[in-house]
Enzyme design. Structure first.
Site, PDB file in Angstrom:
ATOM      1  CB  CYS A 130     -10.565  23.273   6.768  1.00 57.41           C
ATOM      2  SG  CYS A 130      -8.640  22.606   6.748  1.00 57.41           S
ATOM      3  CE  LYS A 195      -5.611  21.497  12.291  1.00 57.12           C
ATOM      4  NZ  LYS A 195      -6.990  20.697  11.385  1.00 57.12           N
ATOM      5  CE  LYS A 248      -4.057  18.409  14.311  1.00 58.45           C
ATOM      6  NZ  LYS A 248      -5.103  18.620  13.092  1.00 58.45           N
TER       7      LYS A 248
HETATM    8  C1  PBG Z   1      -8.229  18.182   9.389  1.00 59.82           C
HETATM    9  C2  PBG Z   1      -7.368  17.647  10.519  1.00 59.82           C
HETATM   10  C3  PBG Z   1      -6.113  17.672   9.971  1.00 59.82           C
HETATM   11  C4  PBG Z   1      -5.358  16.889  11.133  1.00 59.82           C
HETATM   12  C5  PBG Z   1      -6.388  16.568  12.086  1.00 59.82           C
HETATM   13  N1  PBG Z   1      -7.611  17.205  11.575  1.00 59.82           N
HETATM   14  C6  PBG Z   1      -4.838  17.950   9.009  1.00 59.82           C
HETATM   15  C7  PBG Z   1      -4.918  19.398   8.500  1.00 59.82           C
HETATM   16  O1  PBG Z   1      -5.416  20.580   9.475  1.00 59.82           O
HETATM   17  O2  PBG Z   1      -4.268  19.581   7.635  1.00 59.82           O
HETATM   18  C8  PBG Z   1      -3.976  16.737  11.403  1.00 59.82           C
HETATM   19  C9  PBG Z   1      -3.605  15.384  12.318  1.00 59.82           C
HETATM   20  C10 PBG Z   1      -2.204  14.858  12.173  1.00 59.82           C
HETATM   21  O3  PBG Z   1      -1.345  15.363  11.453  1.00 59.82           O
HETATM   22  O4  PBG Z   1      -1.943  13.610  12.764  1.00 59.82           O
HETATM   23  N2  PBG Z   1      -8.450  19.658   9.229  1.00 59.82           N
HETATM   24 ZN    ZN Z   2      -9.363  20.617   7.601  1.00 56.74          ZN
END
Ligand code: PBG
Ligand code: ZN
Length: 326
Positions: A130, A195, A248
């Protein structure tokens, strides 16, 4: 037997249960995510997410019409591209499928739809991480300007709301400053505040082709053993100018949603993520439980925990089948 208190009195029949129900699922409070790919003309179903597609940028506005007619008017966009490199060049490129789609949708629907976009580099970096890499580490501070450039490109195209999901420190403030400096004081920031590093993102990484090529995301996403840390993240995001905060995933984190809701002066969103969606679909397919019952139970519980808004892949099924009306 003399019993004064009989809670079952209020559970006697459906009309009573509906009368005393404390929560209902409201599709008006839900945001539907979409995956937009740069190539192709046809929608492609995501292997691990039955009923969810990668939609080509060219045809998405047309494809979306039936969803809009169903009542989907709040959406979150993710991009899927072929070209990935160490600078995440495609993140703010004019050919980026998300950027293409935002302007077309806004031209067509104006303020009749609310368009939010995910701000993160993992869909565009060759590492699948990311943030940008420096000395074999995910580098915080050099990632911030790239995130801001990506956000501004989305806002120029017409995005109403941007959702930084990268979990770099200071990114909300950095993006907020960049928005002010470029004359975008009204853009909403929906911060992915708490998150967590979660295995429930598995199907998403399949959909967005964004799996990390080495290691994991634990040096930037949160540790699921921690709750108080979410409050620290929330405090920072609020100080830095977030308009809404998010937790999340959702289902394994209902206590975190609750804790944030207790202290947040702004709306709290929860992301009912890809793996949570897929679990429901697989259980339904196996005949282990009824899909409608699982969806309504899960989403009601997320609202009950305190979410004001839910991002969920179930919105189309809910509206199509009238699951919110019963
Ligand atoms: C991007 C992102 C992710 C998700 C939302 N934005 C994936 C991750 O962090 O690996 C996951 C959303 C989902 O699983 O529905 N960083
Ligand atoms: Zn990401």
């Amino acid at each position: 037997m003399e019993l004064i208190n009989r809670p079952r009195r209020l559970r006697r029949n459906k009309i009573l249960r509906d009368l005393v129900a404390e929560n209902r699922i409201d599709p008006g409070k839900m945001i539907m995510p979409y995956f937009i790919s740069e190539k192709g003309t046809h929608r492609m179903e995501v292997n691990s997410m039955p009923g969810i597609f990668r939609d080509p940028a060219d045809t998405f506005p047309e494809i979306f019409k039936s969803d809009f007619d169903l009542g989907i008017d709040k959406i979150m966009l993710f991009g899927v591209v072929d070209h990935k490199d160490d600078k995440a060049s495609m993140a703010d490129h004019k050919d980026n499928p998300v950027i293409q789609v935002i302007s077309k949708l806004k031209e067509q629907y104006g303020d009749k739809i609310f368009v939010a976009t995910d701000i993160c580099l993992c869909e565009y970096t060759s590492s699948g991480h990311c943030g940008l890499i420096k000395n074999q580490r995910i580098d915080n501070d050099s990632t911030l300007p790239r995130l801001a450039e990506m956000a501004i490109a989305h806002v120029h195209a017409g995005a109403d709301c941007i959702g930084p999901s990268d979990m770099m420190d200071g990114r909300v403030g950095f993006i907020r400053d960049a928005l002010e400096e470029t004359g975008h004081p009204d853009t909403i920031i929906l911060a992915y505040t708490a998150k967590y590093a979660s295995s429930y993102y598995g199907p998403f990484r399949d959909a967005a082709d964004s799996a990390p090529q080495f290691g994991d995301r634990k040096s930037y996403q949160m540790d699921f053993r921690n709750r108080r840390e979410a409050l620290k993240e929330m405090q920072l995001d609020l100080e830095e100018g977030a308009d809404m905060v998010m937790v999340k995933p959702a289902l394994a984190y209902l206590d975190v949603i609750h804790a944030c809701r207790e202290l947040s002066p702004v709306p709290v969103a929860a992301y009912n993520v890809s793996g949570e969606y897929t679990m429901v679909k697989l259980m339904a397919k196996a005949g282990a439980a009824n899909e409608q019952d699982m969806v309504t139970e899960n989403l009601t519980s997320i609202f009950r925990a305190g979410a004001d808004i839910i991002l969920t892949y179930h919105v189309r099924d809910i509206l199509k089948n009238g699951w919110a009306d019963v």
